[in-house]
Design a protein around this motif. Structure first.
Motif, PDB file in Angstrom:
ATOM      1  N   LYS A   1       2.385 -10.606   9.398  1.00 22.41           N
ATOM      2  CA  LYS A   1       2.754  -9.326  10.216  1.00 22.41           C
ATOM      3  C   LYS A   1       2.766  -8.208   9.027  1.00 22.41           C
ATOM      4  O   LYS A   1       2.425  -6.867   9.509  1.00 22.41           O
ATOM      5  N   ASN A   2       3.424  -8.520   8.159  1.00 25.05           N
ATOM      6  CA  ASN A   2       3.479  -7.410   7.026  1.00 25.05           C
ATOM      7  C   ASN A   2       2.448  -7.463   5.920  1.00 25.05           C
ATOM      8  O   ASN A   2       2.441  -6.399   5.176  1.00 25.05           O
ATOM      9  N   VAL A   3       1.581  -8.178   6.109  1.00 27.82           N
ATOM     10  CA  VAL A   3       0.494  -8.158   5.049  1.00 27.82           C
ATOM     11  C   VAL A   3      -1.065  -7.512   5.551  1.00 27.82           C
ATOM     12  O   VAL A   3      -1.280  -7.731   6.691  1.00 27.82           O
ATOM     13  N   GLN A   4      -1.290  -6.354   5.025  1.00 25.81           N
ATOM     14  CA  GLN A   4      -2.520  -5.716   5.692  1.00 25.81           C
ATOM     15  C   GLN A   4      -3.833  -6.375   5.036  1.00 25.81           C
ATOM     16  O   GLN A   4      -4.848  -6.109   5.794  1.00 25.81           O
ATOM     17  N   ASN A   5      -3.800  -6.571   3.761  1.00 24.26           N
ATOM     18  CA  ASN A   5      -4.970  -6.944   3.306  1.00 24.26           C
ATOM     19  C   ASN A   5      -4.770  -7.727   1.867  1.00 24.26           C
ATOM     20  O   ASN A   5      -3.609  -7.411   1.255  1.00 24.26           O
ATOM     21  N   ALA A   6      -5.756  -8.530   1.455  1.00 22.89           N
ATOM     22  CA  ALA A   6      -5.554  -9.247   0.081  1.00 22.89           C
ATOM     23  C   ALA A   6      -6.767  -9.787  -0.280  1.00 22.89           C
ATOM     24  O   ALA A   6      -7.695 -10.183   0.546  1.00 22.89           O
ATOM     25  N   PHE A   7      -7.016  -9.564  -1.522  1.00 19.98           N
ATOM     26  CA  PHE A   7      -8.387 -10.115  -2.222  1.00 19.98           C
ATOM     27  C   PHE A   7      -8.217 -10.277  -3.531  1.00 19.98           C
ATOM     28  O   PHE A   7      -7.270  -9.895  -4.255  1.00 19.98           O
ATOM     29  N   ARG A   8      -9.162 -10.969  -4.109  1.00 18.65           N
ATOM     30  CA  ARG A   8      -9.159 -11.240  -5.740  1.00 18.65           C
ATOM     31  C   ARG A   8     -10.035 -10.213  -6.173  1.00 18.65           C
ATOM     32  O   ARG A   8     -11.118  -9.915  -5.779  1.00 18.65           O
ATOM     33  N   MET A   9      -9.725  -9.630  -7.375  1.00 20.96           N
ATOM     34  CA  MET A   9     -10.243  -8.831  -8.338  1.00 20.96           C
ATOM     35  C   MET A   9     -11.155  -9.524  -9.179  1.00 20.96           C
ATOM     36  O   MET A   9     -10.552 -10.644  -9.991  1.00 20.96           O
TER      37      MET A   9
ATOM     38  N   LEU B   1      -0.890   6.796  -7.166  1.00 21.09           N
ATOM     39  CA  LEU B   1       0.263   5.541  -7.346  1.00 21.09           C
ATOM     40  C   LEU B   1       0.739   5.569  -5.797  1.00 21.09           C
ATOM     41  O   LEU B   1       1.440   4.526  -5.524  1.00 21.09           O
ATOM     42  N   ARG B   2       1.042   6.676  -5.346  1.00 18.02           N
ATOM     43  CA  ARG B   2       1.703   6.706  -4.040  1.00 18.02           C
ATOM     44  C   ARG B   2       1.105   5.840  -2.944  1.00 18.02           C
ATOM     45  O   ARG B   2       1.751   5.034  -2.046  1.00 18.02           O
ATOM     46  N   GLN B   3      -0.357   5.891  -3.044  1.00 15.96           N
ATOM     47  CA  GLN B   3      -1.153   5.243  -2.259  1.00 15.96           C
ATOM     48  C   GLN B   3      -0.850   3.693  -2.483  1.00 15.96           C
ATOM     49  O   GLN B   3      -1.219   2.726  -1.733  1.00 15.96           O
ATOM     50  N   LYS B   4      -0.690   3.329  -3.808  1.00 12.58           N
ATOM     51  CA  LYS B   4      -0.542   1.811  -4.225  1.00 12.58           C
ATOM     52  C   LYS B   4       0.839   1.409  -4.234  1.00 12.58           C
ATOM     53  O   LYS B   4       1.254   0.320  -4.657  1.00 12.58           O
ATOM     54  N   GLU B   5       1.715   2.055  -3.812  1.00 10.98           N
ATOM     55  CA  GLU B   5       3.161   1.767  -3.645  1.00 10.98           C
ATOM     56  C   GLU B   5       3.234   0.520  -2.716  1.00 10.98           C
ATOM     57  O   GLU B   5       4.422  -0.264  -3.000  1.00 10.98           O
ATOM     58  N   VAL B   6       2.595   0.413  -1.945  1.00  9.22           N
ATOM     59  CA  VAL B   6       2.343  -0.704  -0.882  1.00  9.22           C
ATOM     60  C   VAL B   6       1.638  -2.059  -1.538  1.00  9.22           C
ATOM     61  O   VAL B   6       1.585  -3.188  -0.927  1.00  9.22           O
ATOM     62  N   ASN B   7       1.242  -2.169  -2.695  1.00  6.76           N
ATOM     63  CA  ASN B   7       0.384  -3.138  -3.498  1.00  6.76           C
ATOM     64  C   ASN B   7       0.954  -3.789  -4.389  1.00  6.76           C
ATOM     65  O   ASN B   7       2.181  -3.351  -5.151  1.00  6.76           O
TER      66      ASN B   7
ATOM     67  N   PHE C   1       0.527  -4.477   1.426  1.00  7.62           N
ATOM     68  CA  PHE C   1       1.541  -4.740   2.627  1.00  7.62           C
ATOM     69  C   PHE C   1       1.473  -3.587   3.486  1.00  7.62           C
ATOM     70  O   PHE C   1       1.130  -2.254   3.036  1.00  7.62           O
ATOM     71  N   LYS C   2       1.973  -3.537   4.506  1.00  9.75           N
ATOM     72  CA  LYS C   2       1.758  -2.461   5.579  1.00  9.75           C
ATOM     73  C   LYS C   2       3.071  -1.439   5.311  1.00  9.75           C
ATOM     74  O   LYS C   2       3.033  -0.069   5.536  1.00  9.75           O
ATOM     75  N   ASP C   3       4.164  -1.827   4.706  1.00 14.95           N
ATOM     76  CA  ASP C   3       5.111  -0.701   4.112  1.00 14.95           C
ATOM     77  C   ASP C   3       5.741  -1.377   2.830  1.00 14.95           C
ATOM     78  O   ASP C   3       5.436  -2.592   2.331  1.00 14.95           O
ATOM     79  N   LYS C   4       6.489  -0.642   2.108  1.00 16.28           N
ATOM     80  CA  LYS C   4       7.164  -0.905   1.025  1.00 16.28           C
ATOM     81  C   LYS C   4       8.562  -2.020   1.112  1.00 16.28           C
ATOM     82  O   LYS C   4       8.664  -2.603   0.081  1.00 16.28           O
ATOM     83  N   GLU C   5       8.705  -2.159   2.419  1.00 16.00           N
ATOM     84  CA  GLU C   5      10.036  -3.218   2.561  1.00 16.00           C
ATOM     85  C   GLU C   5       9.731  -4.731   1.963  1.00 16.00           C
ATOM     86  O   GLU C   5      10.319  -5.108   1.287  1.00 16.00           O
ATOM     87  N   MET C   6       8.504  -5.147   2.826  1.00 16.90           N
ATOM     88  CA  MET C   6       8.191  -6.670   2.094  1.00 16.90           C
ATOM     89  C   MET C   6       7.870  -6.467   0.763  1.00 16.90           C
ATOM     90  O   MET C   6       8.243  -7.598   0.039  1.00 16.90           O
ATOM     91  N   ARG C   7       7.328  -5.515   0.176  1.00 17.69           N
ATOM     92  CA  ARG C   7       7.043  -5.547  -1.186  1.00 17.69           C
ATOM     93  C   ARG C   7       8.069  -5.485  -2.009  1.00 17.69           C
ATOM     94  O   ARG C   7       8.509  -6.349  -3.049  1.00 17.69           O
TER      95      ARG C   7
END
Length: 336
Positions: free
Chosen positions: A173-181, A132-138, A199-205
């Motif tokens: 700049k804030n998006v690290q990755n994106a894909f369709r599941m 969950l902590r790893q997915k906090e930026v998702n 995202f690269k951090d939780k701020e933009m999320r």
């Protein structure tokens, strides 16, 4: 005349008497013969009776002998049965003792297994919380239209930037990755798979979640449902709380899902945090004035929220239905 009488008298003496006398002698002889015959028959009957009595005595003797043999045999069998009964009782005593030992071992093993299962569950919770902590930026975006040969990362950056009122460069700049599941159930139902954006951090999320409460994202005419990315294990832990969640929703009480399980809310000016089924049942029994839902599973989680950008009292919504997340197959990102 005198001669005739003499002649007649002499004739009587010669023949042994008168005819009447002769008839009496014959009857007497016949009677004696009958008597002798009867004696003979009686003697024969007596002999036959004695013979039969002798046969009966022989049979009785044989029966007595056989009965003695049978009695002796039965006595032997009774002794054998008694011996076997003693052996059986001794075996039962040993079996009872063994069963007691087995029962003690079973209880001990049961406790050990329960402790092991508890430790495993705790370990799984630790892993899930770490995930969950790893997915906090998702964030998961549902109902994003899909086109052939799409560049989903670029598409989401442009759509999110326009929706947020910022430049595409700033969003990139804030998006690290994106894909369709890809989800098996969605392919069967011909629905598009969720999009996962990291995202690269939780701020933009957090900014996106805040914006989602104010205005829903619309892409290609579809209103997009935005969820936090929650591990499947933690989503399943919510199953036993769905009835309470639906009850709170029907009574217009805002609540928040807790981790690894439970939910929290404010009711009658008091903050409640319920993290077990026992606490949930106790709460519902205490506050009977709440409109308890009989079938509270539907609508407590997943599906479209009633208000734009808000999902069941949780900012931005979370996860999705179990059916939709159980069989996910992640597609490799189009652009890394």
């Amino acid at each position: 005349m005198g001669e005739n009488r003499m002649s007649h008298t002499g004739k009587k003496g010669t023949n042994g008497g008168t005819p009447g006398d002769r008839r009496g002698s014959k009857q007497e002889a016949d009677f004696k013969t009958e008597i002798l015959k009867m004696f003979a028959e009686i003697k024969q009957s007596q002999n036959n009776l004695e013979h039969k009595l002798e046969q009966v005595d022989n049979k009785i003797g044989k029966m007595d002998k056989k009965m003695d043999e049978t009695v002796n045999e039965i006595k032997g069998q009774i002794k054998e049965v008694f011996r076997r009964t003693q052996l059986t009782e001794e075996g039962l005593k040993r079996t009872r003792l063994e069963l007691k030992d087995m029962k003690r071992d079973k209880e001990r093993i049961k406790v050990e297994v329960m402790d092991l299962n508890k430790a495993q569950e705790e370990m799984k919770d630790i892993i899930a919380m770490n995930e969950l902590r790893q997915k906090e930026v998702n964030l998961r975006l549902r109902a994003v239209p899909e086109i052939q040969n799409e560049n989903i990362k670029e598409k989401l950056i442009i759509e999110l930037a326009e929706w947020m009122g910022i430049s595409a460069e700033e969003m990139a700049k804030n998006v690290q990755n994106a894909f369709r599941m890809r989800v098996k159930t969605t392919r069967v139902k011909k629905f598009t798979g969720d999009c996962l954006i990291t995202f690269k951090d939780k701020e933009m999320r957090n900014r996106i979640l805040q914006r989602n409460r104010e205005k829903r994202l619309n892409i290609g005419g579809n209103y997009i449902v935005i969820f936090k990315d929650i591990p499947i294990r933690l989503l399943k832990r919510r199953d036993s709380y769905k009835r309470l969640a639906q009850t709170l929703k029907k009574n217009k009480i805002e609540f928040r899902w807790e981790f690894p399980e439970g939910l929290s809310f404010t009711y009658r000016g008091k903050r409640h945090r319920l993290s077990s089924q026992e606490e949930t049942g106790k709460f519902l029994r205490k506050y009977k004035e709440l409109k308890v839902e009989a079938n509270g599973a539907e609508g407590a989680e997943g599906g479209l929220p009633e208000e734009p950008g808000k999902e069941e009292g949780e900012e931005g919504g979370e996860g999705g239905s179990d059916e939709e997340v159980e069989e996910e197959e992640e597609e490799e990102p189009a652009n890394l």
